[in-house]
Design a protein around this motif. Structure first.
Motif, PDB file in Angstrom:
ATOM      1  N   LEU A 108      32.332  20.875  83.381  1.00  0.00           N
ATOM      2  CA  LEU A 108      31.350  20.765  84.453  1.00  0.00           C
ATOM      3  C   LEU A 108      31.355  22.014  85.336  1.00  0.00           C
ATOM      4  O   LEU A 108      32.377  22.691  85.442  1.00  0.00           O
ATOM      5  CB  LEU A 108      31.649  19.522  85.298  1.00  0.00           C
ATOM      6  CG  LEU A 108      31.570  18.196  84.539  1.00  0.00           C
ATOM      7  CD1 LEU A 108      32.024  17.042  85.424  1.00  0.00           C
ATOM      8  CD2 LEU A 108      30.165  17.962  84.016  1.00  0.00           C
ATOM      9  N   PRO A 109      30.242  22.327  85.999  1.00  0.00           N
ATOM     10  CA  PRO A 109      30.190  23.520  86.856  1.00  0.00           C
ATOM     11  C   PRO A 109      31.225  23.489  87.980  1.00  0.00           C
ATOM     12  O   PRO A 109      31.628  24.537  88.476  1.00  0.00           O
ATOM     13  CB  PRO A 109      28.776  23.494  87.443  1.00  0.00           C
ATOM     14  CG  PRO A 109      27.995  22.590  86.580  1.00  0.00           C
ATOM     15  CD  PRO A 109      28.963  21.631  85.952  1.00  0.00           C
ATOM     16  N   TYR A 110      31.654  22.317  88.387  1.00  0.00           N
ATOM     17  CA  TYR A 110      32.659  22.130  89.434  1.00  0.00           C
ATOM     18  C   TYR A 110      33.962  21.607  88.827  1.00  0.00           C
ATOM     19  O   TYR A 110      34.772  20.992  89.504  1.00  0.00           O
ATOM     20  CB  TYR A 110      32.128  21.168  90.511  1.00  0.00           C
ATOM     21  CG  TYR A 110      31.373  19.994  89.935  1.00  0.00           C
ATOM     22  CD1 TYR A 110      32.037  18.850  89.507  1.00  0.00           C
ATOM     23  CD2 TYR A 110      29.994  20.053  89.789  1.00  0.00           C
ATOM     24  CE1 TYR A 110      31.339  17.797  88.944  1.00  0.00           C
ATOM     25  CE2 TYR A 110      29.295  18.994  89.248  1.00  0.00           C
ATOM     26  CZ  TYR A 110      29.974  17.867  88.818  1.00  0.00           C
ATOM     27  OH  TYR A 110      29.287  16.820  88.263  1.00  0.00           O
ATOM     28  N   ALA A 144      31.116  23.142  95.758  1.00  0.00           N
ATOM     29  CA  ALA A 144      30.588  23.377  94.413  1.00  0.00           C
ATOM     30  C   ALA A 144      29.761  22.178  93.933  1.00  0.00           C
ATOM     31  O   ALA A 144      28.695  22.336  93.333  1.00  0.00           O
ATOM     32  CB  ALA A 144      31.728  23.670  93.442  1.00  0.00           C
ATOM     33  N   PHE A 145      30.245  20.969  94.207  1.00  0.00           N
ATOM     34  CA  PHE A 145      29.534  19.754  93.829  1.00  0.00           C
ATOM     35  C   PHE A 145      28.195  19.673  94.561  1.00  0.00           C
ATOM     36  O   PHE A 145      27.150  19.406  93.959  1.00  0.00           O
ATOM     37  CB  PHE A 145      30.402  18.531  94.144  1.00  0.00           C
ATOM     38  CG  PHE A 145      29.846  17.234  93.644  1.00  0.00           C
ATOM     39  CD1 PHE A 145      30.119  16.802  92.357  1.00  0.00           C
ATOM     40  CD2 PHE A 145      29.061  16.431  94.456  1.00  0.00           C
ATOM     41  CE1 PHE A 145      29.609  15.599  91.884  1.00  0.00           C
ATOM     42  CE2 PHE A 145      28.543  15.232  94.006  1.00  0.00           C
ATOM     43  CZ  PHE A 145      28.821  14.808  92.704  1.00  0.00           C
ATOM     44  N   THR A 177      25.567  21.916  93.333  1.00  0.00           N
ATOM     45  CA  THR A 177      25.056  21.481  92.037  1.00  0.00           C
ATOM     46  C   THR A 177      24.064  20.332  92.178  1.00  0.00           C
ATOM     47  O   THR A 177      23.035  20.303  91.518  1.00  0.00           O
ATOM     48  CB  THR A 177      26.235  21.043  91.134  1.00  0.00           C
ATOM     49  OG1 THR A 177      27.153  22.137  91.018  1.00  0.00           O
ATOM     50  CG2 THR A 177      25.756  20.633  89.757  1.00  0.00           C
ATOM     51  N   TRP A 178      24.383  19.381  93.054  1.00  0.00           N
ATOM     52  CA  TRP A 178      23.592  18.162  93.207  1.00  0.00           C
ATOM     53  C   TRP A 178      22.941  18.114  94.588  1.00  0.00           C
ATOM     54  O   TRP A 178      23.589  18.342  95.593  1.00  0.00           O
ATOM     55  CB  TRP A 178      24.465  16.926  93.020  1.00  0.00           C
ATOM     56  CG  TRP A 178      25.113  16.875  91.671  1.00  0.00           C
ATOM     57  CD1 TRP A 178      26.420  17.102  91.379  1.00  0.00           C
ATOM     58  CD2 TRP A 178      24.480  16.586  90.417  1.00  0.00           C
ATOM     59  NE1 TRP A 178      26.654  16.984  90.025  1.00  0.00           N
ATOM     60  CE2 TRP A 178      25.468  16.654  89.414  1.00  0.00           C
ATOM     61  CE3 TRP A 178      23.174  16.274  90.055  1.00  0.00           C
ATOM     62  CZ2 TRP A 178      25.179  16.433  88.076  1.00  0.00           C
ATOM     63  CZ3 TRP A 178      22.891  16.052  88.717  1.00  0.00           C
ATOM     64  CH2 TRP A 178      23.890  16.133  87.744  1.00  0.00           C
ATOM     65  N   SER A 200      19.690  17.019  90.427  1.00  0.00           N
ATOM     66  CA  SER A 200      20.087  18.420  90.292  1.00  0.00           C
ATOM     67  C   SER A 200      19.337  19.295  91.288  1.00  0.00           C
ATOM     68  O   SER A 200      18.125  19.195  91.428  1.00  0.00           O
ATOM     69  CB  SER A 200      19.792  18.909  88.870  1.00  0.00           C
ATOM     70  OG  SER A 200      19.929  20.308  88.788  1.00  0.00           O
ATOM     71  N   ARG A 201      20.066  20.180  91.972  1.00  0.00           N
ATOM     72  CA  ARG A 201      19.420  21.137  92.882  1.00  0.00           C
ATOM     73  C   ARG A 201      18.566  22.142  92.114  1.00  0.00           C
ATOM     74  O   ARG A 201      17.515  22.553  92.572  1.00  0.00           O
ATOM     75  CB  ARG A 201      20.467  21.908  93.686  1.00  0.00           C
ATOM     76  CG  ARG A 201      21.024  21.138  94.834  1.00  0.00           C
ATOM     77  CD  ARG A 201      21.711  22.032  95.847  1.00  0.00           C
ATOM     78  NE  ARG A 201      22.454  21.198  96.752  1.00  0.00           N
ATOM     79  CZ  ARG A 201      21.923  20.551  97.779  1.00  0.00           C
ATOM     80  NH1 ARG A 201      20.633  20.670  98.026  1.00  0.00           N
ATOM     81  NH2 ARG A 201      22.666  19.790  98.551  1.00  0.00           N
ATOM     82  N   LEU A 246      21.562  19.397  84.285  1.00  0.00           N
ATOM     83  CA  LEU A 246      21.752  20.595  85.107  1.00  0.00           C
ATOM     84  C   LEU A 246      21.175  21.860  84.501  1.00  0.00           C
ATOM     85  O   LEU A 246      20.883  22.811  85.231  1.00  0.00           O
ATOM     86  CB  LEU A 246      23.251  20.805  85.363  1.00  0.00           C
ATOM     87  CG  LEU A 246      23.950  19.696  86.141  1.00  0.00           C
ATOM     88  CD1 LEU A 246      25.450  19.946  86.166  1.00  0.00           C
ATOM     89  CD2 LEU A 246      23.372  19.594  87.545  1.00  0.00           C
ATOM     90  N   GLU A 247      21.013  21.914  83.194  1.00  0.00           N
ATOM     91  CA  GLU A 247      20.589  23.147  82.532  1.00  0.00           C
ATOM     92  C   GLU A 247      19.091  23.358  82.681  1.00  0.00           C
ATOM     93  O   GLU A 247      18.297  22.552  82.212  1.00  0.00           O
ATOM     94  CB  GLU A 247      20.974  23.118  81.052  1.00  0.00           C
ATOM     95  CG  GLU A 247      22.470  23.176  80.850  1.00  0.00           C
ATOM     96  CD  GLU A 247      22.869  23.127  79.401  1.00  0.00           C
ATOM     97  OE1 GLU A 247      22.022  23.407  78.517  1.00  0.00           O
ATOM     98  OE2 GLU A 247      24.035  22.799  79.139  1.00  0.00           O
TER      99      GLU A 247
END
Length: 159
Positions: free
Chosen positions: A45-47, A63-64, A67-68, A95-96, A134-135
């Motif tokens: 995960l990114p975080y 980080a979370f 991302t969100w 998702s941001r 997320l992608e």
């Protein structure tokens, strides 16, 4: 006498959702953490990775939240045994980057000492769906395609 773990978690989760939405700062969450707290996220995960201490945990939260854009708990069930709580959460995240929303489940194994949280160990139902949400280059059909791949694996006795 410290508050019981379930009371602490309910307060923590409410503060976490408020922070991710941008409605609160970190202090409401950090107040419930032990000095040696560990957040151990899935490395893909990114975080992801291990985040140590309140400063590390604050880094994870930043980080979370980067991302969100939103976190909503739709249903949570708690099983408590002395200083350990298992939490099954069903939630919705937005998702941001992509604006896509994911409804998913996870189990968290959370430990306590002297009324403070010492460790979080979340286990996601489907990290591939999290990553697909997320992608930016993935289409909204990606989770369905992942489901087809899983069906192929289940025919081989794997899931």
């Amino acid at each position: 006498m410290p508050a019981d773990p379930l009371t602490i978690l309910h307060k923590f989760y409410a503060a976490e959702a408020a922070y991710v939405r941008g409605d609160a700062d970190l202090d409401a969450m950090l107040a419930h953490l032990a000095p040696n707290v560990l957040m151990s996220q899935a490395s893909v995960l990114p975080y992801g990775g291990d985040w140590h201490g309140p400063l590390g945990f604050a880094g994870f939260l930043r980080a979370f939240a980067a991302t969100w854009a939103d976190l909503e708990f739709l249903d949570q069930r708690f099983v408590s045994d002395a200083d350990t709580v298992a939490v099954h959460s069903r939630g919705r995240l937005t998702s941001r980057v992509t604006g896509r929303t994911l409804e998913t489940e996870l189990i968290q194994w959370i430990t306590f000492h002297d009324g403070l949280i010492t460790a979080f160990r979340p286990f996601y139902l489907d990290t591939a769906a999290v990553l697909a949400t997320l992608e930016p280059d993935r289409t909204d059909a990606a989770p369905a395609e992942l489901g087809t791949a899983r069906s192929d694996l289940s025919a081989l006795g794997r899931s």
